[in-house]
Write an enzyme that holds these catalytic residues in place. Sequence first.
Site, PDB file in Angstrom:
ATOM      1  CG  ASP A 201      -0.038  -0.153   2.636  1.00 24.70           C
ATOM      2  OD1 ASP A 201       1.075  -0.491   2.667  1.00 24.70           O
ATOM      3  OD2 ASP A 201      -0.726   0.919   3.586  1.00 24.70           O
TER       4      ASP A 201
ATOM      5  CG  ASP B 279       2.810 -15.484  -7.850  1.00 24.16           C
ATOM      6  OD1 ASP B 279       2.943 -14.358  -7.488  1.00 24.16           O
ATOM      7  OD2 ASP B 279       3.797 -15.855  -8.872  1.00 24.16           O
TER       8      ASP B 279
ATOM      9  CG  HIS C 159      -1.579  -7.317  -1.956  1.00 24.96           C
ATOM     10  ND1 HIS C 159      -2.920  -7.439  -2.452  1.00 24.96           N
ATOM     11  CD2 HIS C 159      -1.515  -6.500  -1.291  1.00 24.96           C
ATOM     12  CE1 HIS C 159      -3.656  -6.452  -1.849  1.00 24.96           C
ATOM     13  NE2 HIS C 159      -2.956  -5.742  -1.056  1.00 24.96           N
TER      14      HIS C 159
ATOM     15  CD  GLU D  11       0.502  -5.857   1.912  1.00 26.19           C
ATOM     16  OE1 GLU D  11      -0.425  -6.715   2.337  1.00 26.19           O
ATOM     17  OE2 GLU D  11       0.624  -4.584   1.858  1.00 26.19           O
TER      18      GLU D  11
END
Length: 589
Positions: free
Chosen positions: A187, A552, A509, A561
Amino acid sequence: MTASKLLRRAGALAIVAMCVVRVAGAQPAAAIHLSQIGFLPAAPKIAVVVGGSTSTFVVVGAERGDTVMRGTLTPPKSWALSGEENVRRADFSRLARPGRYRLVVGAATPAEFEIGTTRLHELAAATLKGFYYQRTAIPLEPKYAGKWARAAGHPDTLVLVHPSAASASRPAGTRISSTLGWYDAGDYNKYVVNSGISTYSLLLLAEQYPQYAAALRTNVPESGNSLPDVVDEALFNVRWMLTMQDPADGGVYHKLTNAAFDAFIEPQAATKPRYVVQKSTAATLDFAAVMAQASRVVSRYPRELPGLADSLRAAALAAWRWARQNPDSLYEQNRINSATTPQIQTGTYGDRRVDDERRWAAAELFLATKQDSFLVAAPPTAGDSVDVPSWGSVGTLALVSLAEHRRTSPAKAYDAAITERLLGLARSLRAVSDTTAYGVAMGARSDFTWGSNAVAANQGLVLVQAYRLTRDTSFLRAAVANLDYLMGRNPTGYSYVTGIGTKTPMFPHHRPSAADTVVAPVPGLLVGGPNPSQQDRCAGYPSSLPALSYIDAQCSYASNEIAINWNASIAYLSAAIDAEYGTRGTLTP
Ligand SMILES: [Ca+2]
Ligand SMILES: [Ca+2]
């Protein structure tokens, strides 16, 4: 998802389908799992063989096929964490000549590997470079970032004080500048708590292996200056952390964040408002620890960084004072959201126990000031257990720093107990490594938590400390085994670092990797790894067994992530092992 990403995924599915067909039509043969970056000449060299009935192995030269070594596999063992029976190991450690080889075991597909001194160094550099790719606020230029070049994202020069963080001198809505620092993970937010252990681990590398650190070049904008690149990289985040401290009282905001997670868009396209939220005791103590440690490390460079050590120490002391006055200001997002707007929905890094953070900050401040009062306030050996470090459990980092400086620090009253605690933890990890089927310290279901790969790497960090304290190479061998695990000696057969190895994550991710037009993900990033809790409910996990709970796929934030604290742990471990065994190390075959 872009068209190229869809094609990429279709290609990956086709390869999977081919493999299924081939396995269905073949004899049941053994599978070989080994480190996909190979082995240093002086280091242990072990492969794991699963299944099959052959009890011997042969190593042949990769080019001529000539036999260079024969050996016997260890007796079969089972591993409950992967559900595998008949797991054996091939030990070819005495093979030390650099070159390319193949390991042949019965009818199994031979495994090619390399013995040499470059691949581990490349891993150490790549995982450190991973932090450059996570940098906010600056453009990643092609000469440093190659095909992953991108525009600057998140300048964070106009960040809003969230109502939960309002104070007399900074009422809600006040705009502050809080620029630089790394994106935390997949993020785009910045979290002080997780920055703590991440920055510490990089600075520990610079502190414990200064010559190695000076030679570790990552081709970043600061590579031409006279500081080690790992110090430059750590300072990029330290300078951000400094802005998270309220100058009025020394308290540190828990995080700098959007109200909610961004979509999978490029950094520069993510322009929603950013906030600093409530000051927390955990963030403030982590801040104090890292600033005190950083002051120690940068004091080696008074000419390059004039005055910085003093500023960092003053910031650490101010944070410590705030935490003394606010010992239980926990960050509770639900409570904040019931009282203030906008609601904050991003990662919490909530920690209900901050006694370990207090011990860590006290230890670093003691080393920075030589004042006993810090250790009296928070004795380093208090607390009933010592555990492998993680973002929420940092008490062991106090032991690591104090043990490192045991010869020069006046903490004599604690020395024996500190060393014994650290060695006790390392011995228990080594005992697991000596008995598990894969020969690794990952031995309990609880090791396969969210970010299990960082558990493996931080177990390695603890084992390295034990080696440094005792020069007993059995600790270092166990550390190598855990690094081997991360690089392919594991039941999934993945090397868990993007771009390094033959079978690596392609769909982490990770917003920048997903949103760009480059097929390969940003390189040098360690994914979280197997996690049987599978909180993402992503479809397609191959198994619910702990060591196989990995997929994956971009949706799998629970296993695929990336995160700065995970990357810091493997950057430290790979560099430490390279420094000990590599061309600059003192160990010989
Ligand atoms: Ca540099
Ligand atoms: Ca804690």
